[in-house]
Design an enzyme around this catalytic site. Structure first.
Site, mmCIF file in Angstrom:
data_model
loop_
_atom_site.group_PDB
_atom_site.id
_atom_site.type_symbol
_atom_site.label_atom_id
_atom_site.label_comp_id
_atom_site.label_asym_id
_atom_site.label_seq_id
_atom_site.Cartn_x
_atom_site.Cartn_y
_atom_site.Cartn_z
ATOM 1 N N TRP A 130 0.863 -1.179 0.000
ATOM 2 C CA TRP A 130 0.000 0.000 0.000
ATOM 3 C C TRP A 130 0.905 1.237 0.000
ATOM 4 O O TRP A 130 1.766 1.365 0.880
ATOM 5 C CB TRP A 130 -0.861 -0.046 1.261
ATOM 6 N N ASP A 211 -0.061 -5.396 9.355
ATOM 7 C CA ASP A 211 -1.106 -4.431 9.014
ATOM 8 C C ASP A 211 -2.378 -5.241 8.768
ATOM 9 O O ASP A 211 -2.453 -6.021 7.817
ATOM 10 C CB ASP A 211 -0.681 -3.645 7.758
ATOM 11 N N LYS A 246 -13.008 -0.941 7.511
ATOM 12 C CA LYS A 246 -13.670 -1.767 6.501
ATOM 13 C C LYS A 246 -14.633 -2.752 7.148
ATOM 14 O O LYS A 246 -15.752 -2.906 6.698
ATOM 15 C CB LYS A 246 -12.642 -2.550 5.678
HETATM 16 C C1 LMR Z 1 -7.153 2.020 -0.269
HETATM 17 O O1 LMR Z 1 -6.055 1.469 -0.421
HETATM 18 O O2 LMR Z 1 -7.839 2.391 -1.231
HETATM 19 C C2 LMR Z 1 -7.685 2.238 1.110
HETATM 20 O O3 LMR Z 1 -6.858 1.652 2.036
HETATM 21 C C3 LMR Z 1 -8.016 3.632 1.401
HETATM 22 C C4 LMR Z 1 -6.823 4.540 1.526
HETATM 23 O O4 LMR Z 1 -6.784 5.298 2.501
HETATM 24 O O5 LMR Z 1 -5.948 4.522 0.676
#
Ligand code: LMR
Length: 395
Positions: A130, A211, A246
């Site tokens: 992420w 995470d 979520k």
């Molecule tokens: C995402 O990856 O779309 C979600 O975790 C929301 C975000 O804050 O990026």
């Protein structure tokens, strides 16, 4: 002084979600930000949240500050949810937790703890991960290393490569793992693979940092926690950053938990004291509303059961959408999309080039990240055929 500052580009995920909202095309498809959307394209409020909220509003006597560590019912409920009712770490009281503003706040608190314990720590992150992990952990001053994780050609975890890279992780290093429903690729470790990584952590001495933002959206609340729980049984210490965005739909309320599994009770208390000082330095104390709702849900059998069944229905729907999307894409394109059905949670890569993702956005108002990460929960009966035809047209 301030007029020197330049305008920065919008965040890739939030900026794209905003661009989609602004697109006037009635056929647009929003597969951008990771929020659960129902058949009508709405992100619903859980019935249990509604009920807890009505009771809270009726009974709340004060808006005085929360205790620094947060709501006790929330902390206790979350610890049981994450580690399991029978957790030996909980029984031995070697777990310490603080409520945090969302999963992001929990990641940041975890990073502060790592920095306090080992200023030169390297954080190993999966490739890909992420994107917000980098600013969240990096702004504390931690360094990064990358381990190979997803094989785009095979659409699966490249576990041999992951193990090879993590052989270099040593005591004083941290390995960031996605608890379930990997963001962005949706490809998760099997339980056997979790066991291998846990044994490496125990042998090599690195600290796992998990995470855990999607518990309940892969296979179910208990199944999704199996890797984490196995890890807790086998390694002496680890950190978890959990989120209720979520799985309770509490996105905007910012509800998270930083949890530390430690060698013993004294160490757990020391880490909580460190986390409280770090929180005081950044935002003082956590917000009340969402955690009070989650605490009520987790401590009421009736609300817990209502919440669980609604979450199970969401999870079933996502998995149904995965099968449906696979079928439609295969029919429209004649290619193999079987991996979509195997992957878990909200996200998968469609396996498109950036150019193809941009064409989908420009020519069809189909919005996904440049990497072709889609939010599967943005698919519904009304847009699935259009989406499949559009994807087939740019392949
Ligand atoms: C995402 O990856 O779309 C979600 O975790 C929301 C975000 O804050 O990026």
């Amino acid at each position: 002084m301030l007029d020197k500052l330049e305008r920065l580009p919008a965040d890739t995920i939030l900026g794209l979600a905003a661009a989609c909202r602004a697109d006037p095309n009635p056929a647009k498809v929003d597969l951008t930000i990771g929020i659960y959307m129902d058949e009508q394209g709405l992100c619903p409020v859980f019935e249990a949240v509604r009920q807890a909220q009505q009771a809270l509003v009726a009974e709340e006597l004060t808006k005085a500050y929360m205790p620094p560590a947060g709501d006790e019912a929330f902390i206790q409920g979350m610890q049981r949810l994450l580690l399991g009712e029978g957790s030996s770490a909980l029984r031995d009281q070697r777990v310490g937790s603080v409520q945090a503003p969302g999963g992001c706040g929990a990641l940041r608190i975890g990073a502060e703890i790592i920095r306090a314990a080992a200023p030169d720590a390297r954080v190993w992150v999966s490739d890909p991960t992420w994107p917000v992990h980098f600013p969240l952990l990096g702004s504390v001053g931690l360094r990064f290393a990358t381990y190979r994780y997803y094989d785009p050609a095979g659409h699966d975890v490249n576990f041999d490569a992951m193990v090879e890279d993590l052989k270099q992780a040593t005591a004083g290093d941290v390995v960031l793992l996605h608890g379930c429903c990997h963001n962005p690729c949706g490809a998760d470790l099997s339980l056997e693979q979790w066991a291998v990584v846990a044994d490496m952590a125990a042998r090599q001495g690195f600290t796992p940092f998990i995470d855990f933002a999607y518990q309940g959206l892969g296979d179910g609340l208990e199944q999704d926690a199996a890797g984490l729980r196995l890890m807790v049984e086998r390694v002496p210490e680890l950190i978890v950053a959990a989120s209720c965005s979520k799985n309770m739909g509490l996105y905007r309320e910012r509800v998270g938990l930083a949890l530390f599994v430690c060698r013993d009770e004294a160490n757990a208390q020391a880490l909580v004291s460190q986390a409280l000082v770090a929180a005081r330095r950044i935002y003082s104390m956590p917000p009340a509303h969402g955690a009070l709702l989650a605490g009520r849900i987790l401590s009421s059998p009736a609300l817990t059961s209502s919440w669980r069944s609604e979450l199970e229905a969401m999870c079933r729907r996502i998995n149904g959408l995965r099968s449906g999307l696979r079928l439609k894409l295969e029919q429209a394109s004649g290619r193999d999309f079987g991996f979509i059905e195997k992957e878990k949670g909200m996200f998968s890569f469609l396996g498109l080039s950036t150019e193809q993702a941009l064409r989908l956005r420009r020519d069809y108002s189909v919005y996904m990240l440049d990497s072709s990460r889609i939010n599967v929960a943005g698919v519904n009966a009304a847009n699935i055929d259009y989406l499949a035809r559009a994807v087939a047209a740019v392949l």
